[in-house]
Design a protein around this motif. Structure first.
Motif, mmCIF file in Angstrom:
data_model
loop_
_atom_site.group_PDB
_atom_site.id
_atom_site.type_symbol
_atom_site.label_atom_id
_atom_site.label_comp_id
_atom_site.label_asym_id
_atom_site.label_seq_id
_atom_site.Cartn_x
_atom_site.Cartn_y
_atom_site.Cartn_z
ATOM 1 N N GLU A 1 -2.417 5.237 1.576
ATOM 2 C CA GLU A 1 -3.340 4.158 1.934
ATOM 3 C C GLU A 1 -2.965 3.504 3.262
ATOM 4 O O GLU A 1 -3.834 3.015 3.988
ATOM 5 C CB GLU A 1 -3.389 3.118 0.816
ATOM 6 C CG GLU A 1 -4.117 3.605 -0.437
ATOM 7 C CD GLU A 1 -5.564 4.021 -0.146
ATOM 8 O OE1 GLU A 1 -6.188 3.439 0.763
ATOM 9 O OE2 GLU A 1 -6.063 4.938 -0.816
ATOM 10 N N LEU B 1 0.840 -1.201 0.000
ATOM 11 C CA LEU B 1 0.000 0.000 0.000
ATOM 12 C C LEU B 1 0.876 1.253 0.000
ATOM 13 O O LEU B 1 1.962 1.259 0.580
ATOM 14 C CB LEU B 1 -0.910 0.029 1.234
ATOM 15 C CG LEU B 1 -1.960 -1.074 1.365
ATOM 16 C CD1 LEU B 1 -2.773 -0.861 2.639
ATOM 17 C CD2 LEU B 1 -2.869 -1.109 0.147
ATOM 18 N N PHE C 1 -5.748 3.469 6.191
ATOM 19 C CA PHE C 1 -6.282 2.140 6.481
ATOM 20 C C PHE C 1 -7.264 2.106 7.663
ATOM 21 O O PHE C 1 -8.361 1.527 7.544
ATOM 22 C CB PHE C 1 -5.131 1.152 6.715
ATOM 23 C CG PHE C 1 -5.579 -0.265 6.882
ATOM 24 C CD1 PHE C 1 -5.944 -1.024 5.786
ATOM 25 C CD2 PHE C 1 -5.658 -0.843 8.140
ATOM 26 C CE1 PHE C 1 -6.374 -2.338 5.934
ATOM 27 C CE2 PHE C 1 -6.081 -2.139 8.309
ATOM 28 C CZ PHE C 1 -6.442 -2.894 7.199
ATOM 29 N N ARG D 1 -10.515 3.522 6.492
ATOM 30 C CA ARG D 1 -11.214 2.649 5.535
ATOM 31 C C ARG D 1 -11.993 1.565 6.295
ATOM 32 O O ARG D 1 -13.113 1.210 5.914
ATOM 33 C CB ARG D 1 -10.213 1.982 4.595
ATOM 34 C CG ARG D 1 -9.326 2.930 3.786
ATOM 35 C CD ARG D 1 -10.055 3.570 2.649
ATOM 36 N NE ARG D 1 -9.125 4.230 1.734
ATOM 37 C CZ ARG D 1 -9.435 5.285 0.995
ATOM 38 N NH1 ARG D 1 -10.662 5.820 1.062
ATOM 39 N NH2 ARG D 1 -8.548 5.817 0.184
#
Length: 369
Positions: free
Chosen positions: A96, A92, A100, A103
């Protein structure tokens, strides 16, 4: 004040027959930068893992703002951890990796982007979002790990030797950055380290641990200047360690101590003492002055000894002298190079010298029978 108050109450941890933690109790204030300091194997990381929820205590409680979190799963606690090994996802991007946790919470994309940009700015990586971890330096990877740990806005951030994989110069730089991040975020930081300089540099308070026990808690100044335990005196910085017998107690909080190898000295009475007590005394090397010449006049509250230079180490900003007194005792003396005179005679190996220090700079760290 942000963050949570953390109370460790009579925590014990056993791994089979081995007891890693022995009745540990600590009170950590909201927003405090609190360090657990000690050598490898002393139990500091085990205690951190219990706070995080990665280990269960054999006995005792862990309270966050008065609530025992021991029954609560690690992912349900308002706590995040930064590890020594970064633990980044290699496939990633930096963006990202930081995103994380958001998300997982299924936050809207616009909110995720805004928060990730905010926290990359906080750790001074605003232009690195598209890179993979393999393209970053060790210091940058640790910044990403810190940003990811902070983005969920935990009440407590746990840091397990987060800088130990970095080289010395980068470690010092990251330590300053970490302190600035704490000042900006304002939550509770609990920092595990074996490096005394790290703990003394950034902590509001330090708990010194040894063999599963907390031996002293205090501010960095208190821990260094007035160690309350022999282990603390030895482990924190360098010191001169002397064993003797109290021969006289004065009314002004000082005592006369007879040291078999060097004679009689005056020591500060920071513990209740009486004539006949066996004591161990510590004197920090930087508190001791050194000269080739005997001081022309010396205040009554000074201890004076004569000796010979066994060894010296020049380090640029200071010199370390190892001075032999009465052929039996060796004193370490640190001399800062605050001034330089071309015509001054330097102290050399085997020189006869005088050393002296204020009686308030000798502390009793242990009283025996």
């Amino acid at each position: 004040m942000k963050g949570s108050q953390v109370a460790i109450q009579n925590v014990e941890k056993r791994f089979g027959d081995f007891q890693a933690l022995k009745n540990v109790s600590l009170d950590i204030k909201k927003g405090e930068f609190y360090s657990l300091l000690g050598p490898s194997g002393c139990g500091k990381t085990t205690l951190l893992r219990i706070i995080a929820g990665f280990e269960d205590p054999t006995a005792g409680a862990v309270l966050l703002d008065g609530r025992d979190v021991v029954p609560i799963a690690a992912n349900k606690r308002p706590v995040n951890t930064v590890f020594q090994t970064y633990a980044l996802f290699p496939h990633l991007t930096v963006f990202e990796n930081v995103a994380f946790p958001l998300r997982l919470r299924k936050l809207p994309g616009a909110e995720v982007s805004a928060k990730v940009e905010q926290f990359l700015e906080l750790v001074k990586l605003p232009k690195e979002g598209k890179k993979l971890p393999a393209q970053l330096s060790g210091g940058q990877k640790q910044r990403v790990a810190i940003a990811r740990a902070l983005i969920n806005e935990p009440s407590v951030l746990l840091l397990d030797e987060p800088l130990s994989a970095l080289d010395a110069k980068l470690r010092q730089h990251m330590l300053i950055e970490l302190d600035l991040i704490h000042d900006h975020i304002g939550i509770t930081f609990i920092y595990v380290t074996h490096d005394q300089q790290e703990a003394l540099s950034v902590s509001d308070r330090v708990a010194v641990m040894n063999e599963g026990e907390v031996v002293q808690v205090g501010t960095p100044f208190e821990i260094y200047e007035s160690p309350a335990h022999p282990f603390v005196a030895h482990f924190i910085g360098e010191t001169n360690y002397l064993s003797g017998t109290v021969t006289e107690v004065f009314r002004d909080k000082h005592v006369r101590v007879d040291f078999p190898d060097i004679g009689t000295l005056i020591v500060y009475e920071d513990k209740p003492l009486k004539a006949g007590d066996k004591v161990k005394v510590t004197v920090r090397p930087e508190k001791i002055r050194i000269s080739l010449d005997k001081p022309a006049s010396l205040a009554e509250n000074m201890n004076l000894l004569q000796g010979r230079v066994d060894e010296l180490i020049y380090s640029g900003f200071q010199s370390k002298f190892f001075v032999r007194v009465n052929e039996k005792a060796q004193f370490r003396v640190f001399r800062q190079h605050v001034k330089f005179y071309m015509d001054e005679k330097a102290i050399s190996w085997k020189d006869e010298v005088y050393i002296w220090w204020n009686d308030n700079d000798g502390y009793v760290v242990e009283v025996g029978e």
